[in-house]
Write an enzyme that holds these catalytic residues in place. Structure first.
Site, mmCIF file in Angstrom:
data_model
loop_
_atom_site.group_PDB
_atom_site.id
_atom_site.type_symbol
_atom_site.label_atom_id
_atom_site.label_comp_id
_atom_site.label_asym_id
_atom_site.label_seq_id
_atom_site.Cartn_x
_atom_site.Cartn_y
_atom_site.Cartn_z
ATOM 1 N N MET A 32 0.067 1.552 -6.209
ATOM 2 C CA MET A 32 -1.297 1.968 -5.897
ATOM 3 C C MET A 32 -1.903 2.789 -7.033
ATOM 4 O O MET A 32 -3.097 2.674 -7.333
ATOM 5 C CB MET A 32 -1.318 2.761 -4.594
ATOM 6 C CG MET A 32 -0.910 1.948 -3.368
ATOM 7 S SD MET A 32 -1.914 0.469 -3.128
ATOM 8 C CE MET A 32 -3.494 1.209 -2.701
ATOM 9 N N CYS A 85 0.806 -1.224 0.000
ATOM 10 C CA CYS A 85 0.000 0.000 0.000
ATOM 11 C C CYS A 85 0.837 1.272 0.000
ATOM 12 O O CYS A 85 0.367 2.316 -0.452
ATOM 13 C CB CYS A 85 -0.926 0.020 1.221
ATOM 14 S SG CYS A 85 -2.420 -0.972 1.035
ATOM 15 N N THR A 86 2.061 1.213 0.523
ATOM 16 C CA THR A 86 2.867 2.426 0.623
ATOM 17 C C THR A 86 3.731 2.670 -0.605
ATOM 18 O O THR A 86 4.586 3.562 -0.584
ATOM 19 C CB THR A 86 3.768 2.369 1.872
ATOM 20 O OG1 THR A 86 4.571 1.183 1.827
ATOM 21 C CG2 THR A 86 2.924 2.375 3.142
ATOM 22 N N UNK A 87 3.500 1.902 -1.658
ATOM 23 C CA UNK A 87 4.252 2.103 -2.904
ATOM 24 C C UNK A 87 3.401 2.926 -3.863
ATOM 25 O O UNK A 87 2.397 2.424 -4.386
ATOM 26 C CB UNK A 87 4.609 0.764 -3.528
ATOM 27 N N PRO A 88 3.745 4.194 -4.124
ATOM 28 C CA PRO A 88 2.897 5.053 -4.969
ATOM 29 C C PRO A 88 2.631 4.499 -6.365
ATOM 30 O O PRO A 88 1.473 4.496 -6.803
ATOM 31 C CB PRO A 88 3.672 6.379 -5.002
ATOM 32 C CG PRO A 88 4.442 6.388 -3.720
ATOM 33 C CD PRO A 88 4.839 4.957 -3.489
#
Length: 292
Positions: free
Chosen positions: A162, A156-159
């Site tokens: 996502m 989820c924290t990978u732009p």
């Protein structure tokens, strides 16, 4: 006395064998570090340059201008569909060359170097975990007969991961009658207690347990309800086997890796996955007429 002598010799031989194996492993790791180090230094130097805003804006702007013009696609309602691979945006307040970022880059490059997966080779049957009940399974458990299996590794924290999830979800909807899809939730790309970026849509710390990982995966699952989702183990067995950190795409068919996408962020291209699926669909059903 003879028996004691033989036992001592056997113990010495075992110790010598163990020492030799450890020495060989150490030599292999040292050699791999020497091979990886120039590549790592090049990446570190580029990150340092990108911390100068004038250079960052120039390089990222030139990259966008150099990309081919994207053909506009319309959905059934005549509305414009977002591109498969929107450009990667880096906010001005993000520092790229930090100790945390260099650790993450080294970790990703090392996993890529030592990965078992290679295009045209056998697919590693690494262990994964079901989010419900924490039951252990293996990746190839999700392969059915001769149907291709698409693997999508990310967090989820990978732009970029996502930002391209909606495009991936469109491919799932379009091709799921002939192709299987599996999302493998791996360690966070930009955890709130690691390499932090304000471009990340979520603030999630590093996973300390499977409970932490399943909580993060639930957030992702809300945006991809039609796709099966599993967790990587806490030893990151699947991410290591496939060199999947920060994110990566694969296609497996009949136990063989048919497509190996590049390592994210730059190599993570949903458009390449779409091209492969379109060709496969044409082989099965013939070419489809293009909408004007």
């Amino acid at each position: 006395v003879v028996g004691e002598g033989r036992g001592a010799l056997g113990g010495a031989a075992t110790m010598l064998r163990s020492l030799l194996l450890h020495s060989l492993r150490l030599c292999a790791q040292t050699a791999s570090c020497l091979v990886l180090f120039p590549r790592f230094l090049g990446t570190a130097f580029m990150l340092w340059l990108l911390d100068f805003l004038c250079i960052r804006k120039h390089l990222l702007g030139r990259r966008r201008r150099g990309q081919p013009e994207i053909e506009v696609e319309l959905n059934s309602d005549g509305e414009e569909v977002p591109p498969d691979d929107p450009p990667v945006c880096v906010s001005d307040d993000n520092r790229l060359c930090t100790l945390a970022s260099l650790r993450a880059v080294w970790h990703g490059q090392k996993l890529d170097f030592f990965k078992q997966a290679h295009e045209g080779g056998p697919a590693p049957n690494s262990e994964v975990v079901l989010p419900d009940g924490f039951q252990n399974q293996h990746i190839l458990d999700y392969a059915r007969g001769n149907r291709p299996l698409v693997l999508n590794f990310g967090s989820c924290t990978u732009p970029p991961f996502m930002a391209r999830m909606s495009a991936f979800q469109r491919l799932v909807t379009k091709y799921q009658r002939d192709v299987d899809f599996l999302i493998i939730y791996i360690e966070e790309a930009h955890p709130s207690d690691g390499w932090v970026t304000t471009d990340s849509p979520y603030s999630i710390p590093q996973h300390r347990s499977l409970e932490d990982r399943v909580s993060a995966a639930r957030v992702l699952q809300q945006g991809a309800p039609e796709c099966a989702l599993v967790l990587d183990t806490m030893t990151n067995s699947s991410s290591s086997a496939y060199g999947a950190y920060f994110e990566r795409l694969y296609i497996i068919q009949s136990g063989t890796i048919m497509y190996q996408g590049g390592r994210g962020p730059d190599g993570y291209q949903v458009s390449e996955l779409r091209t492969w699926l379109e060709r496969y669909d044409e082989q099965l059903h013939g070419p489809q007429p293009r909408r004007v």
